[in-house]
Enzyme design. Structure first.
Site, PDB file in Angstrom:
ATOM      1  N   SER A  21      36.768 -10.126  -6.687  1.00  0.00           N
ATOM      2  CA  SER A  21      36.867  -8.799  -7.288  1.00  0.00           C
ATOM      3  C   SER A  21      38.179  -8.191  -6.814  1.00  0.00           C
ATOM      4  O   SER A  21      38.827  -8.705  -5.895  1.00  0.00           O
ATOM      5  CB  SER A  21      35.695  -7.906  -6.861  1.00  0.00           C
ATOM      6  OG  SER A  21      35.810  -7.549  -5.490  1.00  0.00           O
ATOM      7  N   ARG A  39      28.225  -9.971 -12.279  1.00  0.00           N
ATOM      8  CA  ARG A  39      29.422 -10.457 -11.597  1.00  0.00           C
ATOM      9  C   ARG A  39      29.842 -11.816 -12.156  1.00  0.00           C
ATOM     10  O   ARG A  39      29.042 -12.538 -12.756  1.00  0.00           O
ATOM     11  CB  ARG A  39      29.168 -10.581 -10.090  1.00  0.00           C
ATOM     12  CG  ARG A  39      28.660  -9.304  -9.454  1.00  0.00           C
ATOM     13  CD  ARG A  39      28.548  -9.431  -7.959  1.00  0.00           C
ATOM     14  NE  ARG A  39      28.071  -8.192  -7.349  1.00  0.00           N
ATOM     15  CZ  ARG A  39      28.338  -7.820  -6.100  1.00  0.00           C
ATOM     16  NH1 ARG A  39      29.078  -8.589  -5.319  1.00  0.00           N
ATOM     17  NH2 ARG A  39      27.869  -6.679  -5.634  1.00  0.00           N
ATOM     18  N   GLU A  49      30.615 -15.156 -10.741  1.00  0.00           N
ATOM     19  CA  GLU A  49      30.482 -15.876  -9.475  1.00  0.00           C
ATOM     20  C   GLU A  49      29.596 -17.096  -9.675  1.00  0.00           C
ATOM     21  O   GLU A  49      28.816 -17.162 -10.634  1.00  0.00           O
ATOM     22  CB  GLU A  49      29.855 -14.977  -8.400  1.00  0.00           C
ATOM     23  CG  GLU A  49      28.457 -14.495  -8.754  1.00  0.00           C
ATOM     24  CD  GLU A  49      27.857 -13.525  -7.744  1.00  0.00           C
ATOM     25  OE1 GLU A  49      28.534 -13.240  -6.735  1.00  0.00           O
ATOM     26  OE2 GLU A  49      26.730 -13.056  -7.970  1.00  0.00           O
ATOM     27  N   ASP A  71      44.125  11.609   5.005  1.00  0.00           N
ATOM     28  CA  ASP A  71      44.267  10.340   4.296  1.00  0.00           C
ATOM     29  C   ASP A  71      45.317   9.477   4.991  1.00  0.00           C
ATOM     30  O   ASP A  71      46.452   9.916   5.178  1.00  0.00           O
ATOM     31  CB  ASP A  71      44.684  10.626   2.852  1.00  0.00           C
ATOM     32  CG  ASP A  71      44.616   9.398   1.956  1.00  0.00           C
ATOM     33  OD1 ASP A  71      44.519   8.275   2.476  1.00  0.00           O
ATOM     34  OD2 ASP A  71      44.679   9.586   0.718  1.00  0.00           O
ATOM     35  N   TYR A  82      38.379  -5.572  -5.135  1.00  0.00           N
ATOM     36  CA  TYR A  82      38.106  -5.197  -3.741  1.00  0.00           C
ATOM     37  C   TYR A  82      38.387  -6.372  -2.813  1.00  0.00           C
ATOM     38  O   TYR A  82      39.112  -6.229  -1.813  1.00  0.00           O
ATOM     39  CB  TYR A  82      36.653  -4.742  -3.590  1.00  0.00           C
ATOM     40  CG  TYR A  82      36.124  -4.905  -2.186  1.00  0.00           C
ATOM     41  CD1 TYR A  82      36.534  -4.050  -1.161  1.00  0.00           C
ATOM     42  CD2 TYR A  82      35.245  -5.942  -1.862  1.00  0.00           C
ATOM     43  CE1 TYR A  82      36.065  -4.211   0.134  1.00  0.00           C
ATOM     44  CE2 TYR A  82      34.773  -6.102  -0.582  1.00  0.00           C
ATOM     45  CZ  TYR A  82      35.182  -5.244   0.421  1.00  0.00           C
ATOM     46  OH  TYR A  82      34.725  -5.421   1.702  1.00  0.00           O
ATOM     47  N   HIS A  83      37.800  -7.534  -3.111  1.00  0.00           N
ATOM     48  CA  HIS A  83      38.001  -8.695  -2.236  1.00  0.00           C
ATOM     49  C   HIS A  83      39.477  -9.086  -2.167  1.00  0.00           C
ATOM     50  O   HIS A  83      39.981  -9.473  -1.109  1.00  0.00           O
ATOM     51  CB  HIS A  83      37.167  -9.878  -2.739  1.00  0.00           C
ATOM     52  CG  HIS A  83      35.693  -9.697  -2.566  1.00  0.00           C
ATOM     53  ND1 HIS A  83      34.844  -9.443  -3.626  1.00  0.00           N
ATOM     54  CD2 HIS A  83      34.920  -9.716  -1.455  1.00  0.00           C
ATOM     55  CE1 HIS A  83      33.605  -9.325  -3.176  1.00  0.00           C
ATOM     56  NE2 HIS A  83      33.617  -9.480  -1.860  1.00  0.00           N
ATOM     57  N   THR A  93      36.288  -9.214   5.273  1.00  0.00           N
ATOM     58  CA  THR A  93      35.023  -9.572   4.632  1.00  0.00           C
ATOM     59  C   THR A  93      34.943 -11.083   4.453  1.00  0.00           C
ATOM     60  O   THR A  93      35.951 -11.747   4.185  1.00  0.00           O
ATOM     61  CB  THR A  93      34.879  -8.883   3.266  1.00  0.00           C
ATOM     62  OG1 THR A  93      33.733  -9.408   2.581  1.00  0.00           O
ATOM     63  CG2 THR A  93      36.110  -9.092   2.387  1.00  0.00           C
ATOM     64  N   ALA A 150      22.495  -6.241  -0.696  1.00  0.00           N
ATOM     65  CA  ALA A 150      21.336  -6.952  -1.240  1.00  0.00           C
ATOM     66  C   ALA A 150      20.029  -6.634  -0.513  1.00  0.00           C
ATOM     67  O   ALA A 150      19.050  -6.203  -1.138  1.00  0.00           O
ATOM     68  CB  ALA A 150      21.601  -8.450  -1.220  1.00  0.00           C
ATOM     69  N   ARG A 173      18.945  -2.977  -0.763  1.00  0.00           N
ATOM     70  CA  ARG A 173      18.448  -2.674  -2.104  1.00  0.00           C
ATOM     71  C   ARG A 173      17.027  -3.209  -2.300  1.00  0.00           C
ATOM     72  O   ARG A 173      16.155  -2.522  -2.836  1.00  0.00           O
ATOM     73  CB  ARG A 173      19.373  -3.279  -3.174  1.00  0.00           C
ATOM     74  CG  ARG A 173      20.659  -2.516  -3.370  1.00  0.00           C
ATOM     75  CD  ARG A 173      21.404  -2.982  -4.628  1.00  0.00           C
ATOM     76  NE  ARG A 173      21.862  -4.365  -4.551  1.00  0.00           N
ATOM     77  CZ  ARG A 173      21.338  -5.372  -5.224  1.00  0.00           C
ATOM     78  NH1 ARG A 173      20.314  -5.169  -6.027  1.00  0.00           N
ATOM     79  NH2 ARG A 173      21.809  -6.594  -5.096  1.00  0.00           N
ATOM     80  N   ASP A 218      39.200  10.215   9.019  1.00  0.00           N
ATOM     81  CA  ASP A 218      38.508   9.971   7.748  1.00  0.00           C
ATOM     82  C   ASP A 218      38.901  11.041   6.746  1.00  0.00           C
ATOM     83  O   ASP A 218      39.062  12.214   7.110  1.00  0.00           O
ATOM     84  CB  ASP A 218      36.981   9.993   7.967  1.00  0.00           C
ATOM     85  CG  ASP A 218      36.224   9.189   6.926  1.00  0.00           C
ATOM     86  OD1 ASP A 218      36.391   9.480   5.721  1.00  0.00           O
ATOM     87  OD2 ASP A 218      35.457   8.287   7.312  1.00  0.00           O
ATOM     88  N   LYS A 220      41.351  -7.014   0.308  1.00  0.00           N
ATOM     89  CA  LYS A 220      41.122  -7.477   1.686  1.00  0.00           C
ATOM     90  C   LYS A 220      41.970  -8.707   2.002  1.00  0.00           C
ATOM     91  O   LYS A 220      42.465  -8.866   3.137  1.00  0.00           O
ATOM     92  CB  LYS A 220      39.637  -7.794   1.879  1.00  0.00           C
ATOM     93  CG  LYS A 220      38.717  -6.583   1.859  1.00  0.00           C
ATOM     94  CD  LYS A 220      38.891  -5.743   3.113  1.00  0.00           C
ATOM     95  CE  LYS A 220      37.808  -4.712   3.253  1.00  0.00           C
ATOM     96  NZ  LYS A 220      37.894  -3.934   4.495  1.00  0.00           N
TER      97      LYS A 220
END
Length: 500
Positions: free
Chosen positions: A280, A427, A429, A175, A282-283, A245, A339, A342, A132, A286
Site C-alpha cells: 500500500s 486489498r 494481496e 507538526d 502506507y507500507h 512495519t 485484525a 476488530r 504530537d 515505511k
C-alpha cells in the site's frame, strides 16, 4: 548543607561552591572536607610542640595548616565540579531497564502505541516529552469514526498521569513536518533518544483516494527526514528508535530475516538489506523511511534502530489501567482497526467476524504490553554511531483464519454466538502464502513475550463487552477498496461502508 552555609557553620570550602558543587557534596563526592583538613593539622603542629613553642604559636600554626589543606581540597572540588563530565549510564530500574533520567522524545505520543509507551517509560524513570500534532483525533472527526473506548484529551491525560504517578510528561503540540517547530522542540528538550511513532499508520487510509495517498507519503517521509536532520544538527548523539512495519517485507516465498540477508550470486557474496515489497502507499512510505535512515547512518553516523512491528492487539498496560482517564484508544473500524481487535469487538456485539478473502493471510502479532517493552529494550541497548539495526518486533504468527477460530472458541465460552463470514478482500494481496519471519534479536536482549493464551482473549472479550454500547455497526465493514482509489476525494465513501 545550604542551611549550614547560611548560618556560617560550614567553612569557606562549602560557601564558595556553586550549586553544582553542592550537588556533588550531596552525592558524597566531597564529604568530610573540613574533617580532612582538621585531621591534617595535628600532623603539622607536632614538630612545633616538640620544640616547646607556646600554645598561641601552635594554635596559629594549626589554623594556617587547616586553611592550607582546605584551600587545596577546595581547588580539587572546584576542578571536579567544572570539568566536562561524560553522561553517567542510566540507573537500573526495578525491572532491569535503564530509566535513570534518560530523556526520551516520543513523536506521536498521543496515539495507540505512543500513549502506552509514553506512560510505560515515564513510570520506569525516563524523562518523557510527547510531540504530537493530534492528527489521529482529526482523522476520526473527518471520517466519522470513533474509538470504542472513551479517551480523554491529551491535556487531561497528562494532568491525570501527574496526579496518579507524581511524574511529569512534557507536551509539545505541533507538526514535525514544520522544521521550525521541530527544531525548537529538540532544542528545548534535548533528547537522548527519539522514539518515532508519529506517522499515518493505516494502509486503508492511504488507499482512500489521491489526497490521502499524497498526505501519507508526505507526512511520513518528510517528517522522518526532518527528525533525522534534527538529530544530525541539534543532537548528534541521540539514538533514533523508529517504528517500521513487518509489512515492508511483503510475503516472499523464503524466510524473512531481521533486516539483512546474505546473498551468494555468480560466485560473489554480500550482505544486503532484505528486499522490500510494500502492499500500500502506507507500507511504501515505511520502506522509504528505512532506506533514508540507512543512508543517514552511513552519511552522518546517526545511531538508529528500525523496529519492524507486527500487528498489535490489546489495550491494557499496567499504566493505562491505573485510572479511567488514562485508558488507551481501541479501534475496531475498517480503516484503523487491526485484525484481532476488530474480531473481538465483532464477537462482543454479535456481528459476524469479517474474514477478508480466503483468510490465509499470515502475519506476526504482539501484545501492546510487548510493544512498550520492546521500545524500552531498544533504548536501553542503543545502536552505535553509524549503525543501522533492524529488529523484527512481534512474538507469534497467525493467519486470519486462525485468529477467527481462536475468537470463536473463546467467545462461545462466554456465551456469545460467534459466526465467521468471508467477505470479498478489499486489498490486493496473496490470500494463501508461505510466511516464516525471524524474530530473535529482541528476545536475546531480554524480551519476555506475552503470548496469545486463551485467558488473554477472554480478558479482551470481557473488556470489550463493557464498552459494546459505544460500537457503531456501520463502521465494521471494509469501506476502502485498493482497486478503486481515485483522484476524487472519497471522505464519505471511506467513512461508512453501509451508507454506500
Amino acid at each position: 548543607l545550604k542551611a549550614r552555609c547560611a548560618t556560617g557553620r560550614l567553612s569557606t570550602v562549602a560557601i564558595i561552591c556553586s550549586l553544582k558543587q553542592i550537588k556533588m557534596l550531596q552525592a558524597g563526592r566531597c564529604v568530610g572536607v573540613k574533617r580532612q583538613a582538621a585531621a591534617a593539622a595535628p600532623v603539622q603542629v607536632r614538630p612545633c610542640r616538640a620544640l616547646g613553642a607556646s600554645g598561641g604559636f601552635v594554635a596559629k600554626i594549626a589554623k594556617r595548616a587547616t586553611a592550607r589543606v582546605e584551600r587545596k581540597l577546595a581547588a580539587s572540588i572546584y576542578a571536579a565540579a567544572t570539568v566536562e563530565q561524560k553522561p553517567a549510564a542510566p540507573a537500573m530500574t526495578a525491572n532491569g531497564g535503564g530509566g535513570g533520567g534518560t530523556r526520551v522524545m516520543i513523536v506521536g505520543g498521543d496515539g495507540y502505541c505512543g500513549w502506552a509507551t509514553a506512560l510505560h517509560l515515564s513510570a520506569h524513570g525516563y524523562k518523557v516529552s510527547i510531540v504530537d500534532n493530534l492528527c489521529r483525533r482529526q482523522f476520526d472527526l473527518t471520517l466519522g469514526l470513533d474509538t470504542l473506548t472513551p479517551i480523554a484529551t491529551i491535556h487531561d491525560r497528562l494532568r491525570t498521569w501527574a496526579d496518579v504517578s507524581g511524574k511529569h510528561i512534557d507536551l509539545q503540540i505541533g507538526d514535525i513536518c514544520d522544521w521550525e517547530f521541530l527544531s525548537q522542540a529538540f532544542t528545548s528538550f534535548k533528547p537522548d533518544a527519539v522514539v518515532h511513532f508519529g506517522e499515518q499508520r493505516s494502509a486503508p487510509y492511504s488507499m482512500i483516494d489521491r489526497q490521502r495517498a499524497v498526505f501519507t507519503q508526505h507526512n511520513n517521509v518528510i517528517g522522518n527526514i526532518n527528525v533525522m536532520f534534527a538529530i544530525k544538527e541539534l543532537a548528534p548523539d541521540c539514538h533514533l528508535v523508529k517504528l517500521g512495519t513487518m509489512g515492508e517485507y511483503g510475503t516472499p516465498n523464503i524466510d524473512i530475516e531481521e533486516g539483512f540477508i546474505t546473498i551468494n550470486h555468480n560466485g560473489r557474496t554480500d550482505t544486503l538489506p532484505y528486499p522490500k515489497q510494500g502492499n500500500s502507499f502506507y507500507h511504501l512510505s515505511k520502506i522509504h523511511d528505512s532506506h533514508n535512515i540507512h543512508f543517514a547512518t552511513k552519511a552522518w553516523k546517526l545511531a538508529a534502530t528500525d523496529l519492524n512491528q507486527g500487528v498489535v492487539y490489546g489495550v491494557r498496560t499496567e499504566e493505562t489501567v491505573s485510572h479511567p482517564v488514562l485508558i488507551n484508544r481501541f479501534d475496531y473500524d475498517g480503516i484503523f482497526g487491526t485484525a484481532l481487535n476488530r474480531f473481538v469487538v465483532q464477537a462482543a456485539v454479535g456481528h459476524p467476524l469479517t474474514v477478508y478473502g480466503k483468510g490465509g493471510q499470515t502475519r506476526g502479532f504482539l501484545d501492546i504490553r510487548d510493544t512498550v517493552r520492546c521500545v524500552q529494550i531498544a533504548i536501553d541497548n542503543p545502536a552505535q554511531r553509524g549503525e543501522f539495526r533492524v529488529f523484527n518486533q512481534f512474538t507469534e504468527q497467525f493467519s486470519v483464519n486462525q485468529l477467527a477460530d481462536i475468537v470463536t472458541k473463546e467467545g462461545k465460552k462466554l456465551g456469545l454466538n460467534v459466526v465467521v463470514q468471508n467477505v470479498p478482500n478489499p486489498r490486493v494481496e496473496a490470500e494463501e502464502h508461505y510466511y516464516n519471519a525471524q524474530h530473535s534479536k529482541l528476545q536475546d536482549l531480554g524480551l519476555e513475550p506475552h503470548l496469545l493464551q486463551d485467558s488473554m482473549v477472554d480478558s479482551l472479550l470481557e473488556f470489550v463487552i463493557q464498552y459494546k454500547d459505544r460500537c457503531k455497526l456501520e463502521l465494521i465493514q471494509p469501506a476502502v477498496d485498493w482497486r478503486k482509489a481515485g483522484v476524487k476525494v472519497n471522505t464519505m465513501g471511506a467513512a461508512v461502508a453501509a451508507a454506500q
